[in-house]
Design a protein around this motif. Sequence first.
Motif, PDB file in Angstrom:
ATOM      1  N   ARG A  57       0.879  -1.177   0.000  1.00 24.63           N
ATOM      2  CA  ARG A  57       0.000   0.000   0.000  1.00 24.63           C
ATOM      3  C   ARG A  57       0.914   1.224   0.000  1.00 24.63           C
ATOM      4  N   VAL A  58       0.754   2.054  -1.024  1.00 23.02           N
ATOM      5  CA  VAL A  58       1.648   3.193  -1.196  1.00 23.02           C
ATOM      6  C   VAL A  58       0.829   4.448  -1.489  1.00 23.02           C
ATOM      7  N   THR A  59       1.174   5.523  -0.805  1.00 19.88           N
ATOM      8  CA  THR A  59       0.621   6.826  -1.134  1.00 19.88           C
ATOM      9  C   THR A  59       1.609   7.476  -2.095  1.00 19.88           C
ATOM     10  N   VAL A  60       1.135   7.817  -3.275  1.00 17.50           N
ATOM     11  CA  VAL A  60       1.995   8.353  -4.327  1.00 17.50           C
ATOM     12  C   VAL A  60       1.588   9.790  -4.634  1.00 17.50           C
ATOM     13  N   GLU A  61       2.563  10.674  -4.608  1.00 28.72           N
ATOM     14  CA  GLU A  61       2.371  12.071  -4.997  1.00 28.72           C
ATOM     15  C   GLU A  61       3.171  12.321  -6.269  1.00 28.72           C
ATOM     16  N   LEU A  62       2.582  13.056  -7.184  1.00 30.26           N
ATOM     17  CA  LEU A  62       3.253  13.396  -8.436  1.00 30.26           C
ATOM     18  C   LEU A  62       3.651  14.868  -8.416  1.00 30.26           C
ATOM     19  N   MET A  63       4.891  15.139  -8.764  1.00 31.94           N
ATOM     20  CA  MET A  63       5.349  16.515  -8.944  1.00 31.94           C
ATOM     21  C   MET A  63       5.140  16.842 -10.417  1.00 31.94           C
ATOM     22  N   ILE A  64       4.312  17.833 -10.674  1.00 28.71           N
ATOM     23  CA  ILE A  64       3.994  18.255 -12.035  1.00 28.71           C
ATOM     24  C   ILE A  64       4.964  19.377 -12.407  1.00 28.71           C
ATOM     25  N   GLY A  65       5.541  19.295 -13.595  1.00 32.92           N
ATOM     26  CA  GLY A  65       6.563  20.243 -14.025  1.00 32.92           C
ATOM     27  C   GLY A  65       6.130  21.688 -14.014  1.00 32.92           C
ATOM     28  N   ASP A  66       4.854  21.947 -14.262  1.00 32.78           N
ATOM     29  CA  ASP A  66       4.342  23.314 -14.269  1.00 32.78           C
ATOM     30  C   ASP A  66       2.880  23.276 -13.830  1.00 32.78           C
ATOM     31  N   ALA A  67       2.499  24.192 -12.986  1.00 36.20           N
ATOM     32  CA  ALA A  67       1.127  24.227 -12.480  1.00 36.20           C
ATOM     33  C   ALA A  67       0.103  24.332 -13.615  1.00 36.20           C
ATOM     34  N   ASP A  68       0.496  24.902 -14.740  1.00 38.80           N
ATOM     35  CA  ASP A  68      -0.401  25.005 -15.887  1.00 38.80           C
ATOM     36  C   ASP A  68      -0.724  23.638 -16.485  1.00 38.80           C
ATOM     37  N   GLN A  69       0.079  22.612 -16.170  1.00 40.01           N
ATOM     38  CA  GLN A  69      -0.135  21.261 -16.697  1.00 40.01           C
ATOM     39  C   GLN A  69      -0.938  20.381 -15.748  1.00 40.01           C
ATOM     40  N   LEU A  70      -1.376  20.928 -14.635  1.00 37.90           N
ATOM     41  CA  LEU A  70      -2.108  20.159 -13.638  1.00 37.90           C
ATOM     42  C   LEU A  70      -3.392  19.563 -14.211  1.00 37.90           C
ATOM     43  N   GLU A  71      -4.110  20.332 -14.979  1.00 36.57           N
ATOM     44  CA  GLU A  71      -5.356  19.848 -15.577  1.00 36.57           C
ATOM     45  C   GLU A  71      -5.088  18.706 -16.561  1.00 36.57           C
ATOM     46  N   ILE A  72      -3.991  18.790 -17.287  1.00 41.44           N
ATOM     47  CA  ILE A  72      -3.610  17.716 -18.222  1.00 41.44           C
ATOM     48  C   ILE A  72      -3.355  16.431 -17.441  1.00 41.44           C
ATOM     49  N   ALA A  73      -2.599  16.532 -16.345  1.00 42.99           N
ATOM     50  CA  ALA A  73      -2.304  15.354 -15.526  1.00 42.99           C
ATOM     51  C   ALA A  73      -3.587  14.771 -14.937  1.00 42.99           C
ATOM     52  N   GLU A  74      -4.478  15.613 -14.479  1.00 39.73           N
ATOM     53  CA  GLU A  74      -5.756  15.138 -13.928  1.00 39.73           C
ATOM     54  C   GLU A  74      -6.568  14.400 -14.982  1.00 39.73           C
ATOM     55  N   HIS A  75      -6.547  14.898 -16.205  1.00 41.44           N
ATOM     56  CA  HIS A  75      -7.275  14.249 -17.297  1.00 41.44           C
ATOM     57  C   HIS A  75      -6.753  12.827 -17.549  1.00 41.44           C
ATOM     58  N   HIS A  76      -5.448  12.630 -17.362  1.00 39.52           N
ATOM     59  CA  HIS A  76      -4.828  11.329 -17.636  1.00 39.52           C
ATOM     60  C   HIS A  76      -4.658  10.482 -16.375  1.00 39.52           C
ATOM     61  N   MET A  77      -5.351  10.839 -15.296  1.00 38.61           N
ATOM     62  CA  MET A  77      -5.209  10.130 -14.030  1.00 38.61           C
ATOM     63  C   MET A  77      -5.458   8.622 -14.134  1.00 38.61           C
TER      64      MET A  77
END
Length: 138
Positions: A57-77
Motif C-alpha cells: 500500500r503506497v501513497t503516491v504524490e506526483l510533482m507536475i513540471g508546471d502548475a499550468d499542466q495540472l489539468e492535463i495530468a488530472e485528465h490522464h489520471m
Amino acid sequence: MKIHSFLSGVTALLLLICVNTTPAMAQDKPNYAYMGLEPDIVTNFVGPSAKKLGFVRVTVELMIGDADQLEIAEHHMPLLRATAIEIFGQQPEEKVRSMTGREDIRLAILKALQTHMKEETGAEVIKNVIFTKYLYNT
C-alpha cells in the motif's frame, strides 16, 4: 544637504534596480504543482514462491513540471494510476522490501509515467514521483 541628496538619489537608484530585476528573477523559478494518485495504490506483488503473494500500500504524490499542466495530468489520471499499479504488481518481494528496490520502483514508475505523458500530450508533464507512505506485508 548634499550628502542627504546623494543618499536619496542612491536609494532611489537601488530601488529602481530592485523593482526592475525582481519580476525577471521570479519568472525563472519553477512553478511546480503536486497531485496525489488517490486513493492509495494497493496491490499484490510476487512472493518468494508462486503460491504466496504479498501486498503493498503506497501513497503516491506526483510533482507536475508546471502548475499550468495540472489539468492535463488530472485528465490522464486513470492511465497514471494503472501504470503505477501495474509496475508494483510486477515486482518481486525482495525489491519491494529493500530501500534500493523501492528507489528502483519509484524510478521505473517515473520513467513510465513520463513516457506515457510524452506519447499522449507531447510533454513529459511529470517531474518526479514521491512515495509518502509505503507499507507492505508478505
